[in-house]
Design an enzyme around this catalytic site. Sequence first.
Site, PDB file in Angstrom:
ATOM      1  N   TYR A 179     -22.432  41.480  50.272  1.00 52.23           N
ATOM      2  CA  TYR A 179     -21.538  40.592  51.026  1.00 52.23           C
ATOM      3  C   TYR A 179     -22.284  40.116  52.280  1.00 52.23           C
ATOM      4  CZ  TYR A 179     -17.942  39.426  54.418  1.00 52.23           C
ATOM      5  OH  TYR A 179     -17.216  38.814  55.398  1.00 52.23           O
ATOM      6  N   ASP A 192     -20.619  49.715  47.120  1.00 50.09           N
ATOM      7  CA  ASP A 192     -19.454  48.904  47.473  1.00 50.09           C
ATOM      8  C   ASP A 192     -18.735  48.567  46.172  1.00 50.09           C
ATOM      9  OD1 ASP A 192     -17.707  46.769  48.089  1.00 50.09           O
ATOM     10  OD2 ASP A 192     -18.898  46.224  49.835  1.00 50.09           O
ATOM     11  N   LYS A 234      -9.055  43.266  49.977  1.00 53.70           N
ATOM     12  CA  LYS A 234      -9.145  42.499  48.744  1.00 53.70           C
ATOM     13  C   LYS A 234      -8.167  43.046  47.696  1.00 53.70           C
ATOM     14  CE  LYS A 234     -12.328  40.209  50.950  1.00 53.70           C
ATOM     15  NZ  LYS A 234     -12.844  41.019  52.017  1.00 53.70           N
TER      16      LYS A 234
END
Length: 400
Positions: free
Chosen positions: A144, A209, A234
């Site tokens: 990310y 992650d 999320k």
Amino acid sequence: MGSTRNAETVPSTETAPSAQGPYGDATARQAFATEAVHAGREDLPAMGLHAVPLDLSTTYPSYDSRQEAARIDAFAATGARPDGPPVYARLDNPTVARFETALARLEGTESAVAFASGMAALSACLLARGAQGLRHVVAVRPLYGCSDQLLDTGLLGTEVTWVDPAGIADAIRPDTGLVMVETPANPTLAELDLRAVAHSCGTVPLLADNTFATPVLQRPAERGASLVLHSATKYLGGHGDVMGGVVACDEEFARVLRQVRFATGGVLHPLAGYLLLRGLSTLPVRMRAASATAAELARRLAGDPRVARVHYPRIGGAMVAFEPHGDPHAVIGGVRLITPAVSLGSVDTLIQHPASISHRIVAEGDRRSSGIGDRLLRMSVGLEDVADLWRDLDRALGSF
Ligand SMILES: Cc1ncc(COP(=O)(O)O)c(C=O)c1O
């Protein structure tokens, strides 16, 4: 179609990792979907409650300050959750603790520690290792965008070595505190073989992650990851209205993370804890429904002459990335039902251009070399009907 790295077998989603055994309290082994609904709530019937109580207290009354002193000493020495009322909300919160219990059960870890956001959770991991003198991180791109930037700038005093998965073992040094990966990765959906990566890490903790896959599709701890990180903002929350982060890990690491959280203050708000726990109860259903729609959209995009390339992970999931032949900005400007917005994991479908938004902060050369081209679009598929979503995409693709 498909990502460029080795994929793993999709794990069973039918069996709960730890309903029975050292970490669970249930007497019988329960299925994952049952755990998603009940974990962290087992004491409610005895309390005469059905919904989870939301404790918004910032402080807690106590008439025995000697006992409080002993509890504070114990927390400072060990980082274990204090017994009884939390003393102060930065130290602990019972509603947040329910979410932590539930997430740990779903990820199959001993403990979990929640934070104000995914970035606060990652920061706490880096600070925890840095405090132990282990400031070096080995990481695999893509990550990310803000995780990439946090590591690349060394803002928290860490130093990163970027490697391909095959280079992990050679990059490890005596001061390496963490190896960090994302799989499927944001935004290319590239997949890694977590077992092989964990093997390369030796005794260095692997931080995976798991935001994109969620424990519904993959439980990294079962494959050797020591720390499983989520942007809970999320899929765990699932409705685009709560920000949070969480690290699932063993109790030893959780104790250090709790001490870092207490000292630095990146706590999850209790209302967010409440909403995240509620989100977990529908996580398996949402993930399966959105993944089925995403797989169908990936199939249609892959067969469309207006699309040069589609990225959809072998593990499945609700994220699709694709590269149109034409102007990607025209697709973003052309959608009507789909929302052009960053973030992901909500009930509604979102689309964004990583090179402009989620990964803008990553230097152009690093972006390109990790597969984030200027045509790449990343779509988070929600729970709408596939026909309506396709009609919207079809129109948007036709508009350049
Ligand atoms: C894979 C991944 N990890 C971590 C984060 C950071 O999480 P947050 O925005 O909750 O701080 C994000 C945010 O988009 C993400 O996509």
